[in-house]
Design a protein around this motif. Structure first.
Motif, short mmCIF file in Angstrom:
data_model
loop_
_atom_site.label_atom_id
_atom_site.label_comp_id
_atom_site.label_asym_id
_atom_site.label_seq_id
_atom_site.Cartn_x
_atom_site.Cartn_y
_atom_site.Cartn_z
N LYS A 488 0.98 -1.28 0.06
CA LYS A 488 -0.03 0.09 0.05
C LYS A 488 0.85 1.28 0.16
N ALA A 489 1.94 1.13 1.05
CA ALA A 489 3.00 2.14 1.06
C ALA A 489 3.64 2.52 -0.53
N TRP A 490 3.92 1.41 -1.18
CA TRP A 490 4.59 1.58 -2.44
C TRP A 490 3.39 2.15 -3.37
N LYS A 491 2.38 1.54 -3.33
CA LYS A 491 1.27 2.10 -4.34
C LYS A 491 0.84 3.26 -4.29
N GLN A 492 1.02 3.88 -3.11
CA GLN A 492 0.68 5.31 -2.82
C GLN A 492 1.90 6.15 -2.80
N ALA A 493 2.88 5.73 -3.22
CA ALA A 493 4.05 6.40 -3.49
C ALA A 493 4.53 7.16 -2.09
N GLU A 494 4.33 6.49 -1.02
CA GLU A 494 4.66 7.20 0.13
C GLU A 494 6.38 7.03 0.69
N LEU A 495 6.88 5.84 0.06
CA LEU A 495 8.40 5.83 0.62
C LEU A 495 9.31 6.41 -0.39
N PRO A 496 10.57 6.94 -0.08
CA PRO A 496 11.43 7.49 -0.89
C PRO A 496 12.09 6.45 -1.66
N TRP A 497 12.29 5.21 -0.94
CA TRP A 497 13.27 4.27 -1.54
C TRP A 497 12.40 2.76 -1.34
N VAL A 498 12.19 2.20 -2.54
CA VAL A 498 11.69 0.97 -2.57
C VAL A 498 12.38 -0.24 -3.03
N VAL A 499 12.22 -1.24 -1.89
CA VAL A 499 13.09 -2.47 -1.91
C VAL A 499 12.31 -3.57 -2.29
N LYS A 500 12.77 -4.26 -3.48
CA LYS A 500 11.87 -4.98 -3.96
C LYS A 500 12.46 -6.05 -4.88
N GLY A 501 11.79 -7.48 -5.08
CA GLY A 501 12.40 -8.35 -6.06
C GLY A 501 11.32 -8.46 -7.01
N TRP A 502 11.59 -8.87 -8.04
CA TRP A 502 10.67 -8.88 -9.14
C TRP A 502 11.12 -10.27 -9.85
N GLY A 503 10.06 -11.12 -9.85
CA GLY A 503 10.15 -12.40 -10.54
C GLY A 503 9.31 -12.50 -12.01
N LEU A 504 10.06 -12.76 -12.96
CA LEU A 504 9.64 -12.86 -14.24
C LEU A 504 8.57 -13.65 -14.48
N ASP A 505 7.45 -13.09 -15.01
CA ASP A 505 6.32 -13.86 -15.40
C ASP A 505 6.44 -14.91 -16.69
N TYR A 506 7.39 -14.30 -17.84
CA TYR A 506 7.66 -14.99 -18.85
C TYR A 506 8.97 -14.34 -19.09
N PRO A 507 9.74 -15.62 -19.97
CA PRO A 507 11.21 -15.05 -20.35
C PRO A 507 11.53 -14.17 -21.24
N ASP A 508 11.24 -12.86 -21.12
CA ASP A 508 11.18 -12.02 -21.92
C ASP A 508 11.50 -10.55 -21.09
N ALA A 509 12.60 -9.88 -21.68
CA ALA A 509 13.05 -8.53 -20.89
C ALA A 509 11.85 -7.44 -20.84
N GLU A 510 10.90 -7.29 -21.78
CA GLU A 510 9.58 -6.86 -21.57
C GLU A 510 9.40 -6.74 -20.27
N ASN A 511 9.14 -7.79 -19.78
CA ASN A 511 8.64 -8.07 -18.22
C ASN A 511 9.13 -7.05 -17.08
N THR A 512 10.51 -6.87 -17.37
CA THR A 512 11.32 -5.78 -16.36
C THR A 512 11.38 -4.71 -16.99
N LEU A 513 11.33 -4.29 -18.33
CA LEU A 513 11.50 -2.85 -18.86
C LEU A 513 10.25 -2.24 -18.43
N GLN A 514 9.11 -2.84 -18.30
CA GLN A 514 7.73 -2.18 -17.85
C GLN A 514 7.96 -1.59 -16.81
N LEU A 515 8.81 -2.07 -15.92
CA LEU A 515 8.64 -1.52 -14.51
C LEU A 515 9.02 -0.07 -14.30
N PHE A 516 9.64 0.56 -15.62
CA PHE A 516 9.93 1.91 -15.57
C PHE A 516 9.32 2.67 -16.87
#
Lengths: 605, 317, 288
Positions: A488-516
């Motif tokens: 919730k804090a992340w989704k509401q952009a309340e924290l300055p620094w977001v510590v996260k892991g991301w697991g790929l849904d499918y083996p394509d770099a698009e899945n992480t490029l969409q994070l930005f």
């Protein structure tokens, strides 16, 4: 009355009551019909995982734990080859590859004939009926029905003609969707709004499990604990400690062709996998999942011999179990008893600035923005990836620059490693040159969930910041009780620094490029809230392209843009060392969808 | 008839307690509790989807409506389905409460009976070395954290680096033998920890009773110690003991043994409840708290009735 | 000097004499004081100032530089365990003092007005809080206060006052019938003056013993709450060290576990022994 109460008070009844309860409750505990354990001649494989799934409804298959169970209880149209690395798609319930129109907008997918659901009271005569294309349509539509509390809609949102409008109109299952139709019982047609190269990957997810409407309607909310599918196993019992599945006796005969599964004798020859060649899975009678949150308890259970037959090596055991980390080799006493496979995570760990933060984020004032950016860069320079790797990931994780992770084909091994190299002097100089000192540095709130390892990560980070002149009393921990709270804090952009892991849904770099990607800003998955028109244009351009050298070129340019923007300290891909008893014939893995190897597990008699 | 009337009166008198417990726990666990919305979101949610989930979970309803709904649920014992798995809450409890009971009862009984024996022994040899030894042991037992005991016992009795006699964890019970296998180590840990507290408690109750005039008189008149112990001391000690035992039962039934269940991976009600708190699974929480309150009211009733049975001087009016 | 005051004085001087003769009790007190000195040193910044620094490697063993070795990220375990003594005293003192105060006030009022609405309310409140399982209540409070550093203290205080209040209520009901209270009533002393000036001081022996018991209970609860992720938010504590150690002990690394549990065991046991001695000394019915 009085006498009977006296009899009660002398407590003799208690042991008797206990035994009575034992007799009664003991029977009730076994939801299955067959006798337990391998003693009865059953072939049992006991898998262990660190968490249990929260729901077995495919629309809520948001984690790897649920997927482990779901894709073995249900069928998906496509799946991943058992042994190929990197991961390669294959048809599963689909009868061969789809016909794709030349504009790549229309997919016609044929289903295998004669595939049946397991027998279940939800069907009119209790007999499982055939799986049809209408079931696929129904299963995907459920993600666009708010009443099911779906979590997978983002895979198809704005992609399939008419599906979003169907939801707007009230999610009436009897209404047809133009882009998602069953042409007949065994033919499915999908029409896309624009090309979607990852479509077939999305149809291999646990989210796309093919469910019968009868079961959903019969069980209502309890559908989440009563999967009725056509997969290799059927659920016997489910609680937060254990899931038991028995083989589905009616599962279709599909002999294993190791070559087609991507078998590589050179690297995989030692596991005895040839023994499943030409035989039809499933090979075991019972598949048992044990959910053991505590790593040391999991390890104890595994090394005990007769309990869990599979585990990943807990981080704190790595030094005791390995003789060498590069390359990974087990100590003889373990190598004698267990097989191992060191698999790199399909995903990564990263820490991102939130540019909406008033103190650290993007500032309209160019002068202040120059100073803020220097501060952001300095903190990223203070990050000591090798130390983090050594403390928390056993020293066997892979540190890499940027956001294109090593398991995807677009990964560039020759990228400059400056962004993942610690530079205390450089960071100090940046702060100094831009007028930052101990007195005017802002309070830094580090948010994590309340757990002791996260807390140590914070303490380590605070010590690194101290090295670049950030006073420790200005770096404070904010703990969130649950993952939901911190999300919730992340989704509401309340924290300055977001510590996260991301697991790929499918083996394509698009899945992480969409994070930005700008439009994915909070509450979407772009926690940095970075909006760069050039990046966004490149993303839009590449997202409709099929894999090609040109697309790889664009991906890599985007990657460099993210690195240069001092947005994120990235990244590390964990290596998990899978261990399993030598009487188990398998190549375990939990990446991408998770658990698709379980269908092929065999156990020696 | 008198007992029945009295029981009904007590039940009615329990209503304020029920209301209090449900209100406080509703306020804390449900109204201010964790927001499950963000746990149920997909990876790339839109603001619209967030609103949909909030509406689905009923978070957009006003406080009083939600509390009234809750009271209705307690009254009808229909708590709906778990927000996480979708399982019927009543099924969930029916599945997990027996496990917790079977897990805890042996430790509970042994912990109390052994403690009673030790306490009698200590009281008998009051101020002499057996008393001092037992009391020193109980202070030591009380000073070690339960968590430490659990960790140590698991290593010692179950792990391959220790004795390895019992399963490390889990609960796969279909026969008496399997039951004993799984229940032993948790029971040892529970007994070890409970023994210190219980022994002290029972000893102080017994010593106080021994100091009463009628006991001293009886002793002076040469009543044999065994008879004295049974007729004059134990019987009169029953009231505090019953109170302690009966009031512990609701806690066992409902909250289970959270630590043991967590550490040994036993699917009991304690673990389920704790998970419900941490994930904000409100239907489960509501049921657990509501049922605890109901059980407490019943426990109070049972204690009152038992008092009367044990000690006829206590009148029911 | 009033009758009550004389009665009080003789009780206290007799108790002090008895306590001084209790060798175990005094030993317990000495150990507690030693811990306390360590805590004061931490508060004054004399030692354990480097508890948060990363000063060594991963799991360094015992050396002259790191007396108890280092933890996963290379922090000094000795300094962390000493720092935790101050945390334990902070938690113990805050919780013991506040819950004893709360228990004394509410218990005395309930006892004095027994049978009236105030009493009914307090008894109801005690019943209600007693009916919510401890860990559930604490967890609920912790979540409701959303990461507030005092949530653990609030949770403990809101349950620990009950036992004290019960005991005080019983004692006050007994005292209420004594002559000096009736005399005060007769000469028109206001009710609250009677409660707080005349009755409550006569329950001090209960309050003292109860506060030592609460102190110990608070320290022990902290360990379990921290393991469950509901405990100390800011700083370091034995509970956090033990939760760190849960995944280390089976890897054969015991330093965190031993440092925290031995120090904690020492303090808790010494305090319990002292508390027993105090109870013995203050119990007027005690027959030796």
């Amino acid at each position: 009355m009085t006498t009977s109460l006296k009899a009660l008070t002398n407590l003799r009844w208690l042991p008797a009551a206990l035994m009575a309860c034992l007799a009664a409750c003991g029977g009730g505990d076994d939801a299955g019909n067959s006798s337990p354990g391998s003693s009865a001649g059953l072939k049992v494989y006991r898998h262990s995982m660190d968490e249990s799934p929260t729901s077995l409804d495919p629309v809520q298959a948001s984690n790897v734990y649920a997927n482990h169970v779901l894709i073995n209880a249900y069928d998906t149209l496509f799946s991943y080859q058992y042994l190929a690395r990197p991961y390669v798609l294959k048809p599963n319930l689909a009868d061969g590859w789809p016909e794709i129109s030349t504009d790549t907008l229309t997919y016609t997918i044929r289903l295998k004939r004669g595939v049946r659901y397991i027998d279940d009271p939800c069907f009119p005569d209790g007999k499982g009926r055939e799986v049809t294309a209408a079931d696929v349509v129904y299963s995907l539509k459920r993600h666009f029905d708010p009443a099911t509390r779906p979590q997978g809609a983002w895979l198809w949102q704005g992609r399939i003609v008419g599906l979003d409008a169907w939801k707007e109109a009230g999610s009436n299952y009897d209404q047809e969707v133009e882009g998602l139709r069953a042409l007949d019982d065994h033919t499915l047609q999908i029409k896309l709004v624009q090309p979607y190269p990852q479509l077939l990957d999305t149809l291999a997810q646990g989210y796309s499990s093919v469910v019968p409407r009868e079961a959903v309607e019969h069980y209502g909310r309890e559908f989440g604990i009563r999967p009725v599918g056509s997969g290799p196993f059927r659920l016997v019992s489910y609680d937060t400690a254990r899931i038991v599945m028995d083989r589905n006796p009616g599962f279709r005969q599909e002999p294993v062709d190791l070559a087609a599964e991507g078998y590589d004798p050179a690297t995989q020859g030692q596991y005895g996998l040839e023994r499943i060649e030409g035989r039809s899975p499933p090979f075991i009678d019972r598949l048992e999942f044990q959910f053991i949150a505590d790593a040391s308890a999991r390890w104890n259970s595994f090394t005990k011999g007769d309990e869990a037959q599979y585990t990943t090596i807990p981080n704190e055991q790595i030094d005791r179990v390995l003789t060498s980390k590069h390359p990974i080799t087990l100590k003889p006493e373990y190598a004698e008893k267990y097989f191992f496979y060191a698999g790199m995570e399909a995903g990564f760990i990263f820490q991102t600035w939130n540019l909406l933060d008033p103190e650290f984020g993007y500032n309209e004032d160019p002068e202040r923005e120059r100073r803020n950016k220097a501060l952001r860069c300095a903190v990223i320079k203070s990050f000591d990836w090798p130390a983090r790797n050594d403390s928390f990931y056993g020293g066997i994780g892979t540190i890499f620059p940027g956001i294109i992770v090593p398991v995807v084909p677009e990964f560039d091994p020759d990228l400059s490693r400056v962004s993942v190299t610690r530079d205390v002097a450089g960071a100090r100089k940046l702060l100094e040159d831009n007028g930052w000192n101990a007195a005017n540095l802002p309070m830094f709130t580090f948010g994590t969930t309340a757990n002791v390892l996260n807390r140590l990560m914070f303490e380590q980070f605070r010590a690194w910041l101290k090295d670049i002149g950030y006073p420790p009393e200005k770096v404070v921990l904010k703990q969130y009780a649950t993952f939901g709270d911190i999300s919730k804090a992340w989704k509401q952009a309340e924290l300055p620094w977001v510590v996260k892991g991301w697991g790929l849904d499918y083996p394509d770099a698009e899945n992480t490029l969409q994070l930005f990607y700008g439009p994915n800003s909070s509450p979407g998955s772009n926690d940095s809230n970075w909006r760069n028109p050039e990046y966004d244009a490149l993303y839009e351009q590449s997202s409709v392209m099929l894999p090609s050298p040109e697309r790889t070129e664009i991906y890599r340019r985007m990657n460099e843009m993210v690195i240069d923007a001092c947005l994120t300290a990235t990244g590390l891909a964990r290596t998990r060392i899978h261990l399993w008893h030598k009487d188990v014939i398998a190549l375990p893995d939990r990446e991408i969808v998770g658990g698709f190897f379980l269908k092929y597990v065999d156990v020696e008699d | 008839m008198e007992v029945l009337q009295y029981s009904l009166r007590r039940l009615v008198a329990g209503i304020p307690l029920l209301l209090g417990v449900t209100f406080i726990s509703f306020l804390l666990m449900v109204y201010f509790g964790p927001d499950q919305t963000y746990q149920l979101l997909g990876k790339n949610p839109t603001a619209e989807q967030i609103a949909e989930i909030r509406a689905e979970l009923g978070y957009d309803q006003p406080f009083l409506v939600r509390y009234a709904d809750y009271l209705r649920e307690v009254a009808t014992l229909d708590f709906g389905n778990s927000n996480s798995t979708g399982e019927l809450v009543t099924d969930l409890l029916a599945r997990t409460i027996p496990v917790s009971l079977m897990l805890i009862l042996p430790g509970f009984l042994l912990g109390n009976l052994l403690a009673l024996l030790l306490a009698l022994l200590a009281a008998h040899y009051r101020s002499r070395w057996p008393d001092k030894g037992i009391m020193a042991f109980s202070v030591v037992g009380m000073s070690i954290s339960y968590l430490i005991v659990i960790i140590a016992f698991q290593v010692i009795f179950s792990s391959s680096s220790g004795l390895g006699w019992f399963p490390v964890r889990g609960w796969n019970v279909h026969s008496l033998a399997e039951y004993l296998e799984y229940v032993t180590v948790p029971t040892l840990a529970t007994v070890f920890v409970a023994l210190g507290y219980n022994t002290r408690f029972y000893r102080s109750v017994i010593v106080e009773e021994l100091n009463r005039d009628h006991v001293r008189t009886a002793r002076a008149f040469g009543v044999p110690p065994a008879k004295l112990l049974y007729r004059n001391v134990l019987k009169n000690c029953l009231i505090p003991i019953i109170t302690r035992v009966v009031f512990t039962i609701p806690l066992i039934v409902i909250s289970g043994a959270l630590l043991v269940e967590t550490y040994f991976g036993i699917p009991g009600v304690g673990k389920v409840t704790f998970d419900a708190i941490t994930t904000g699974d409100q239907p489960v929480l509501k049921a657990v708290v509501g049922l605890t309150a109901v059980l407490f009211v019943l426990a109070q009733l049972v204690v009152d009735v038992l008092y009367r049975a044990v000690d006829p001087r206590v009148s029911l009016s | 000097m009033s009758v009550a005051a004389t009665r009080r004085q003789s009780l206290w001087s007799k108790a002090a004499w008895k306590l001084r003769r209790d060798r175990f009790g005094m030993l317990g007190l000495a150990v507690v004081l030693a811990h306390f000195v360590a805590a004061v040193g931490v508060w004054l910044g004399l030692w354990a100032t480097g508890w948060g620094d990363v000063a060594g490697g991963k799991w360094d063993s015992v050396s002259s530089e790191h007396w108890f070795g280092t933890n996963l990220i290379g922090q000094d375990i000795f300094q962390r365990s000493i720092y935790s003594i101050s945390t334990a005293f902070e938690i113990g003192l805050i919780v013991a003092v506040l819950s004893t105060l709360l228990g004394a006030v509410l218990g005395a009022m309930a006892g004095f007005f027994s049978g009236r609405a105030t009493d009914e309310f307090v008894v109801w409140l005690m019943g209600v809080l007693d009916s919510i399982p401890f860990y559930l209540l604490v967890a609920a409070i912790a979540f409701a206060l959303e990461g507030n550093p005092w949530s653990m203290h609030v949770a403990m205080i809101s349950t620990f006052w009950i036992t004290t209040a019960r005991l005080v209520r019983g004692e006050v009901i007994k005292l209420k019938g004594l002559e000096f209270v009736e005399a005060a009533h007769a000469i028109g002393v206001p009710e609250y003056t009677i409660i707080f000036r005349h009755i409550l001081p006569n329950t001090f022996h209960i309050l003292l013993v109860q506060s030592t018991i609460t102190f110990v209970a608070a320290i022990k609860s902290e360990v379990i709450l921290s393991f469950l992720g509901l405990g100390v938010k800011d700083g370091m504590s034995w509970g956090l060290m033990i939760s760190e150690s849960t995944f280390e002990v089976l890897a054969g690394f015991f330093n965190n576990f031993l440092a925290a549990s031995v120090l904690m065991f020492g303090l808790v046991m010494a305090f319990s022994i002292f508390s027993d001695a105090l109870q013995d000394a203050l119990d007027p019915r005690q027959v030796s």
